[in-house]
Design a protein around this motif. Structure first.
Motif, PDB file in Angstrom:
ATOM      1  N   ILE A  89       1.636   5.033   1.008  1.00  0.00           N
ATOM      2  CA  ILE A  89       1.276   5.897   2.126  1.00  0.00           C
ATOM      3  C   ILE A  89       1.714   7.324   1.821  1.00  0.00           C
ATOM      4  N   ARG A  95       3.937  -0.552   9.482  1.00  0.00           N
ATOM      5  CA  ARG A  95       2.545  -0.998   9.563  1.00  0.00           C
ATOM      6  C   ARG A  95       2.372  -2.236  10.440  1.00  0.00           C
ATOM      7  N   ASP A 134      -5.649   1.471   8.902  1.00  0.00           N
ATOM      8  CA  ASP A 134      -5.859   2.558   7.949  1.00  0.00           C
ATOM      9  C   ASP A 134      -4.586   2.771   7.134  1.00  0.00           C
ATOM     10  N   ASP A 135      -4.607   3.731   6.211  1.00  0.00           N
ATOM     11  CA  ASP A 135      -3.422   4.038   5.403  1.00  0.00           C
ATOM     12  C   ASP A 135      -2.496   4.961   6.194  1.00  0.00           C
ATOM     13  N   HIS A 150      -0.526  10.826   7.941  1.00  0.00           N
ATOM     14  CA  HIS A 150      -0.383   9.438   7.534  1.00  0.00           C
ATOM     15  C   HIS A 150       0.923   8.807   8.013  1.00  0.00           C
ATOM     16  N   ILE A 199       0.845  -1.179   0.000  1.00  0.00           N
ATOM     17  CA  ILE A 199       0.000   0.000   0.000  1.00  0.00           C
ATOM     18  C   ILE A 199       0.889   1.241   0.000  1.00  0.00           C
TER      19      ILE A 199
END
Length: 413
Positions: A287, A315, A376-377, A293, A285
Motif C-alpha cells: 500500500i 484492511r 481497493d489498495d 491510500h 498487498i
C-alpha cells in the motif's frame, strides 16, 4: 444471524448458506453481498486438515476437499504470507514450487481461500481446528473481549485470557493423536508454549528448531516415525519481510528463494506413502504511503464519531460503537468508505457468510458492530493507536484475491 452450539469435535463439512456469493472475478457491485466470500466447506484452509485426518480414519473428522487422495502420512508446510498470486508472479524466485503447479513432479497445485479475515491468528486457528472463524472464535487480529470491553490481540494474546475458554474446540492434531496417529509440530522454539499454539496447533509433540533446514529435516523424520503420521511445519519470514519492505522488494524475493529451497529439501526426503501439502495463511498487498491510500482513523473525525474501539487491522476492521450509536456509525462508514470498502453491520456480515456458515454465541459480540473489508489498495491506519502497524509496507486481511487466495501444492511419494 445464525448461531451454533460448540460440538465435541470439529464439523468441517458445513457449507456456506450464501448462494449469491460471487465468483472471485465478479466484483462490480459494492454492496455487502458482492464480497467474494471464502469457500468454507469445500476449499478453505479450515477444510484441509479434517480431510487429511479423515483419510487416516480419525474419528470426528470429515472429508471436505474431495479431490485430495488419502495418504498414510501427511505433512502440511505453512509459509506465512505467501499468497497464490505472489507465487504465480515470481516463477524465477520459486522454481520448485512453480513446478508443482503442474503434475510433472507427481504433484498438483491450485488456490484455496484463507478465510475472513485473511490474517495469521485467524488462519492458523482455522487450519488447526478445522473450523471457520465464526466457530473457533479468532475472527481478527484484534477483537473486543465482551467480558472486559477491551481489545484483545489474538496473535500476541494480550491482554491474557484463558485460552480454552476463548477457543474450546479440540484441534485436529489432538483428535489425530487420540486416534493413534503419530502427530507432531515442527516450528520455532518461541512458539511452543504460546496460547495461540495451545488453542490452534496443539496435539502430539512439539519440536522447536531455529533454522529452516533443521525443521525440514526433522519434519521428514517425524513423518517416518509412524505408520500413520500427521506433521505440521511453519516458516514466518516471507511474511516478515513483506510487512517491513513490501512484496516488491529484494528482501522479500530473497525470502521466497530461500523458502522454495526449503520446500524442495523437504520434498526430497519424504518417506513412502506420504502427501506433502504446501500452503499459506494469507497473501499480501503493498500500500502506497500517501493520504489517498492510507486513511488515518486517528485524524478523521467522521470515522471516529460514535466509535468506542477500533479493532482488526488496516484492511479488515472491526468497529465497536458506543452503545446506541451503531446505526449512525454504520451510515457514516458507508458514506465515507463505501467506494473503497465493503462495509457491513455485524448481522449483515454474518448473514453473508464472511465468518463461515454459522457464528457461535460466544463469538458473536467479538465481531464488530461494523465490519469494513477493503476492496481497493487502501488502508484504515491508526497512527497514534497502532504506530507500528501503520508503518507496514505490505498488508493483508480482506477478501480480495491477492490476500484471500493461497496456494495448495501437493507432492506425493
Amino acid at each position: 444471524m445464525s448461531h451454533a452450539s460448540p460440538p465435541t469435535a470439529p464439523d468441517p463439512g458445513r457449507s456456506v448458506p450464501a448462494p449469491h456469493a460471487p465468483h472471485w472475478d465478479e466484483r462490480e457491485s459494492l454492496d455487502v453481498g458482492s464480497a467474494p466470500v471464502p469457500e468454507y466447506g469445500t476449499g478453505s484452509l479450515a477444510d484441509l486438515l479434517p480431510t487429511l485426518a479423515a483419510g487416516m480414519e480419525v474419528p470426528g473428522t470429515t472429508v471436505a476437499m474431495t479431490e485430495l487422495t488419502a495418504a498414510d502420512r501427511n505433512c502440511v508446510f505453512l509459509i506465512d504470507g505467501l499468497g497464490w498470486q505472489q507465487l504465480r508472479e515470481h516463477p524465477h524466485e520459486a522454481p520448485f514450487m512453480t513446478s508443482l503447479l503442474a503434475s510433472s513432479r507427481g504433484g498438483t497445485g491450485r488456490p484455496i481461500t484463507a478465510g475472513y479475515p485473511a490474517t495469521t491468528a485467524t488462519s492458523l486457528a482455522s487450519v488447526g481446528t478445522g473450523l471457520p472463524p465464526g466457530a473457533h472464535g479468532l475472527p481478527g487480529y484484534t477483537v473486543r473481549d465482551p467480558e472486559t470491553d477491551e481489545l484483545m490481540n489474538q496473535l500476541r494474546w494480550t491482554p491474557w485470557t484463558a485460552p480454552r475458554a476463548w477457543q474450546p474446540y479440540p484441534t485436529v492434531f489432538q483428535l489425530a493423536a487420540e486416534a493413534g496417529v503419530h502427530t507432531a509440530q515442527v516450528s520455532s522454539p518461541a512458539f511452543e508454549t504460546t496460547p495461540l499454539t495451545q488453542v490452534a496447533l496443539s496435539g502430539g509433540t512439539f519440536h522447536g528448531r531455529l533454522s529452516g533446514e533443521e525443521r525440514m529435516d526433522l519434519a521428514a523424520e517425524q513423518l517416518a516415525a509412524g505408520d500413520r503420521s500427521l506433521v505440521y511445519t511453519y516458516y514466518a519470514e516471507v511474511d516478515g519481510k513483506g510487512h517491513r519492505f513490501g512484496i516488491d522488494s529484494d528482501a522479500w524475493r530473497g525470502q521466497l528463494m530461500y523458502v522454495d529451497r526449503l520446500v524442495q529439501r523437504l520434498a526430497e526426503q519424504l518417506p513412502p506413502r506420504t502427501a506433502l501439502y504446501v500452503t499459506a495463511d494469507h497473501g499480501m498487498i503493498d500500500i502506497p504511503f500517501d493520504e489517498q491510500h492510507r486513511i488515518d482513523f486517528d485524524e478523521d473525525w467522521e470515522l471516529r464519531a460514535g466509535v468506542a474501539l477500533l479493532g482488526g487491522e488496516g484492511r479488515a476492521r472491526h468497529v465497536y460503537a458506543v452503545p446506541g450509536a451503531e446505526a449512525d456509525v454504520l451510515t457514516c462508514w458507508r458514506e465515507v468508505l463505501g467506494e473503497q470498502f465493503w462495509v457491513a453491520s455485524r448481522d449483515e456480515a454474518i448473514a453473508a457468510g464472511w465468518f463461515g456458515p454459522t457464528v457461535d454465541e460466544r463469538v458473536y459480540a467479538r465481531i464488530g458492530d461494523v465490519v469494513a473489508a477493503a476492496r481497493d489498495d487502501v488502508l484504515i491506519i491508526a497512527s497514534e493507536r497502532e504506530p507500528k502497524e501503520s508503518e507496514m509496507v505490505g498488508n493483508h486481511g480482506s477478501m480480495t484475491p491477492v490476500e484471500q487466495l493461497v496456494p495448495l501444492l501437493e507432492v506425493r511419494t
